[in-house]
Design an enzyme around this catalytic site. Structure first.
Site, PDB file in Angstrom:
ATOM      1  N   LYS A  42      37.245  33.941  35.917  1.00 49.51           N
ATOM      2  CA  LYS A  42      38.669  33.303  36.945  1.00 49.51           C
ATOM      3  C   LYS A  42      38.699  32.013  36.926  1.00 49.51           C
ATOM      4  CE  LYS A  42      39.344  37.924  37.212  1.00 49.51           C
ATOM      5  NZ  LYS A  42      40.393  38.233  36.475  1.00 49.51           N
TER       6      LYS A  42
HETATM    7  C1  LIG Z   1      33.920  40.497  36.980  1.00 55.02           C
HETATM    8  C2  LIG Z   1      35.208  41.218  35.810  1.00 55.02           C
HETATM    9  N1  LIG Z   1      34.741  41.650  34.847  1.00 55.02           N
HETATM   10  C3  LIG Z   1      35.929  41.964  33.739  1.00 55.02           C
HETATM   11  C4  LIG Z   1      37.187  41.920  34.586  1.00 55.02           C
HETATM   12  C5  LIG Z   1      38.226  42.433  33.815  1.00 55.02           C
HETATM   13  O1  LIG Z   1      38.865  41.214  33.173  1.00 55.02           O
HETATM   14  P1  LIG Z   1      40.458  41.828  32.817  1.00 55.02           P
HETATM   15  O2  LIG Z   1      41.083  41.752  34.001  1.00 55.02           O
HETATM   16  O3  LIG Z   1      41.198  40.305  31.778  1.00 55.02           O
HETATM   17  O4  LIG Z   1      40.179  42.705  31.745  1.00 55.02           O
HETATM   18  C6  LIG Z   1      37.816  41.554  35.708  1.00 55.02           C
HETATM   19  C7  LIG Z   1      38.179  41.186  36.183  1.00 55.02           C
HETATM   20  O5  LIG Z   1      39.755  40.746  35.980  1.00 55.02           O
HETATM   21  C8  LIG Z   1      36.518  40.563  37.229  1.00 55.02           C
HETATM   22  O6  LIG Z   1      36.501  40.016  37.989  1.00 55.02           O
HETATM   23  N1  LIG Z   2      39.668  42.057  38.279  1.00 51.50           N
HETATM   24  C1  LIG Z   2      40.352  40.889  38.605  1.00 51.50           C
HETATM   25  C2  LIG Z   2      42.305  41.776  38.871  1.00 51.50           C
HETATM   26  C3  LIG Z   2      43.014  40.775  38.629  1.00 51.50           C
HETATM   27  O1  LIG Z   2      43.222  40.607  37.133  1.00 51.50           O
HETATM   28  P1  LIG Z   2      43.937  39.332  36.707  1.00 51.50           P
HETATM   29  O2  LIG Z   2      43.118  38.867  35.863  1.00 51.50           O
HETATM   30  O3  LIG Z   2      45.078  39.954  36.038  1.00 51.50           O
HETATM   31  O4  LIG Z   2      44.400  38.007  37.628  1.00 51.50           O
HETATM   32  C4  LIG Z   2      39.779  40.262  39.812  1.00 51.50           C
HETATM   33  O5  LIG Z   2      38.508  40.472  39.648  1.00 51.50           O
HETATM   34  O6  LIG Z   2      41.430  40.069  40.696  1.00 51.50           O
END
Ligand SMILES: Cc1ncc(COP(=O)(O)O)c(C=O)c1O
Ligand SMILES: N[C@@H](CCOP(=O)(O)O)C(=O)O
Length: 461
Positions: free
Chosen positions: A112
């Protein structure tokens, strides 16, 4: 560059407005009216460029006139300055044709940071230009919240509140979020799951008077800025692997469908991406819609990959828009089915397009644990459980002679209980083994109730 809403009821806007607004006023998600494209020569010319330079080349194509190029370049240089690896998003080879793309060298040890570190100064810049303030409310299953708190703390005129499911994030994630709270950045635990948190956030956006009163915005991946910033590492990876003519196969641990959708965007821009495999845990709505065409959330199962414990994958709406050949009326009809009948069925042509562009695998918790162990025993590589879900999905979808890249979305230390249970140890963010800290402060709690959250948000003003 103009941005349109997937629901077709909101006026087209520029990049600045799309980023500052987050969710379109008609409840849809913004995406570009046309895909900007790199020519093959333009891509090749980027070989050897720094991460920041590639990010600049990607983001400026989406930003249009919203920001001066020199300003964007400066802001991006600062965004990736404190990443703990000089490559920013390094590749580690784990097999003859397999690499892990490590996306956890940012300040909060999760992927993120890539987008949050870029969009926080960008939003602050746009707000200062407009002389405005903003309230960001988000939902997190553990990583988005920490990265947002870190990136937005201390930014003038920006207040942040993130909701997370009580008991639904790892102890490390909770501690990290609490440590990152400040006068302007807050988290609150909700008695519910991630989907409840996300539903509340969307309900706040649906209330126009409230939205205007608090100057509401979002930095979950419903915000276009998140997606565009995340598309960069797909392109740097293709460049690092020599832009192979066979194309690169990416396998992506998925929940809200933001990260893998960013790969789709990179492919639309011309990156040589042969395959995009969605790797889910037992909360497998994305694998089910791929297998059956039916998109219908079921009860959420808590797993050892809590960040992916998501059933309503909000970014799927953006892909759906393209699968339906950008027909907002058809999309609204399906979304109404989701609201009223609890699901929808993809039309055949749309399902065929989905299957042509993506693969999908659902990985159970024991298979995930076994993959952590097998990977370590074969290569000494320590994968966090989310990464292991993708490694297992990769093992089930061999890529032939094409390079296969598994996205590692979090540092193992964030999920050290599971890693230690499987391997008997867990590395810390440096080389030293991680020593767990004693549990610290308790989080603020908030009712699983839209009005209660609205009241809490008003109190931030
Ligand atoms: C460690 C981790 N892996 C995978 C994901 C999944 O990614 P996305 O929600 O973009 O599909 C998340 C949350 O978004 C995450 O925090
Ligand atoms: N896995 C995410 C959930 C939110 O996902 P986002 O990419 O839409 O912000 C988290 O860790 O918060």
């Amino acid at each position: 560059m103009q941005y349109i809403s997937t629901r077709g009821q909101a006026p087209a806007v520029d990049f600045k407005t799309a980023i500052l607004t987050g969710l379109a006023p008609d409840g849809g998600l913004y995406l570009p009216a046309d895909w900007p494209r790199f020519t093959a020569a333009e891509l090749s010319a980027l070989r050897g460029a720094s991460y920041t330079d590639v990010a600049f080349e990607v983001i400026r194509r989406f930003a249009g006139d919203s920001i001066a190029p020199e300003q964007l370049r400066t802001l991006l240089a600062e965004a990736y300055d404190d990443f703990g690896h000089p490559a920013v998003a390094p590749l580690v080879q784990t097999g003859p044709r397999q690499w892990v793309l490590e996306l956890f060298h940012g300040p909060t040890l999760a992927f993120k940071d890539f987008a949050m570190q870029a969009i926080a100064p960008l939003m602050a810049h746009f707000l200062a230009q407009e002389g405005r303030e903003m309230t960001i409310v988000g939902a997190t299953s553990g990583d988005t919240g920490g990265a947002a708190l870190r990136a937005f703390a201390g930014r003038a005129g920006i207040r942040v509140l993130f909701l997370f499911p009580r008991g639904g994030v790892s102890p490390f994630q909770q501690e990290q979020m609490l440590e990152l709270c400040s006068e302007t950045t807050h988290v609150a635990a909700v008695e519910g799951n991630f989907d409840d948190c996300q539903r509340i956030v969307k309900a706040l956006f649906a209330d126009e008077a409230f939205r205007e009163a608090v100057s509401l915005s979002a930095v979950n991946s419903i915000n276009w800025g998140r997606i565009v910033a995340q598309s960069v590492y797909y392109i740097t990876t293709c460049l690092a692997l020599g832009l192979p003519e066979t194309g690169v196969n990416f396998v992506v641990p998925s929940g809200n469908f933001g990260d893998i959708y960013a790969g789709y965007v990179a492919r639309r821009m011309g990156a040589p991406i042969a395959g995009l495999t969605i790797a889910t845990n037992e909360n497998d709505i994305l694998a089910r819609v791929h297998a059956t065409g039916r998109y219908a959330p079921t009860a959420l199962t808590p797993t050892i990959t809590p960040a992916m414990d998501i059933q309503v994958a909000s970014n799927f709406e953006r892909l759906l828009f393209d699968l339906l050949e950008r027909d907002p009326a058809a999309l609204c009809q399906l979304m109404a089915g989701l609201d009223r009948q609890g699901g929808f069925t993809l039309p055949e042509a749309a399902l065929a397009r989905f299957r042509a562009g993506f693969g999908a695998e659902a990985v159970g918790q024991q298979a995930c644990r076994d993959r952590i162990a097998a990977t370590h025993s074969a290569t000494r590589y320590v994968a966090d459980p989310h990464t292991a879900v993708a490694l297992e999905a990769a093992a089930r979808t061999p890529a032939g002679r094409a390079p296969q890249v598994v996205l590692s979305t979090a540092h193992p230390v964030k999920f050290n209980e599971t890693v230690t249970e499987v391997l008997g140890f867990c590395p810390g963010p440096g080389q030293a083994p991680f020593a767990p800290r004693a549990a610290g402060a308790r989080p603020e709690e908030i009712a699983n109730d839209i009005e209660a959250v609205k009241a809490r948000v008003r109190a931030l003003l």
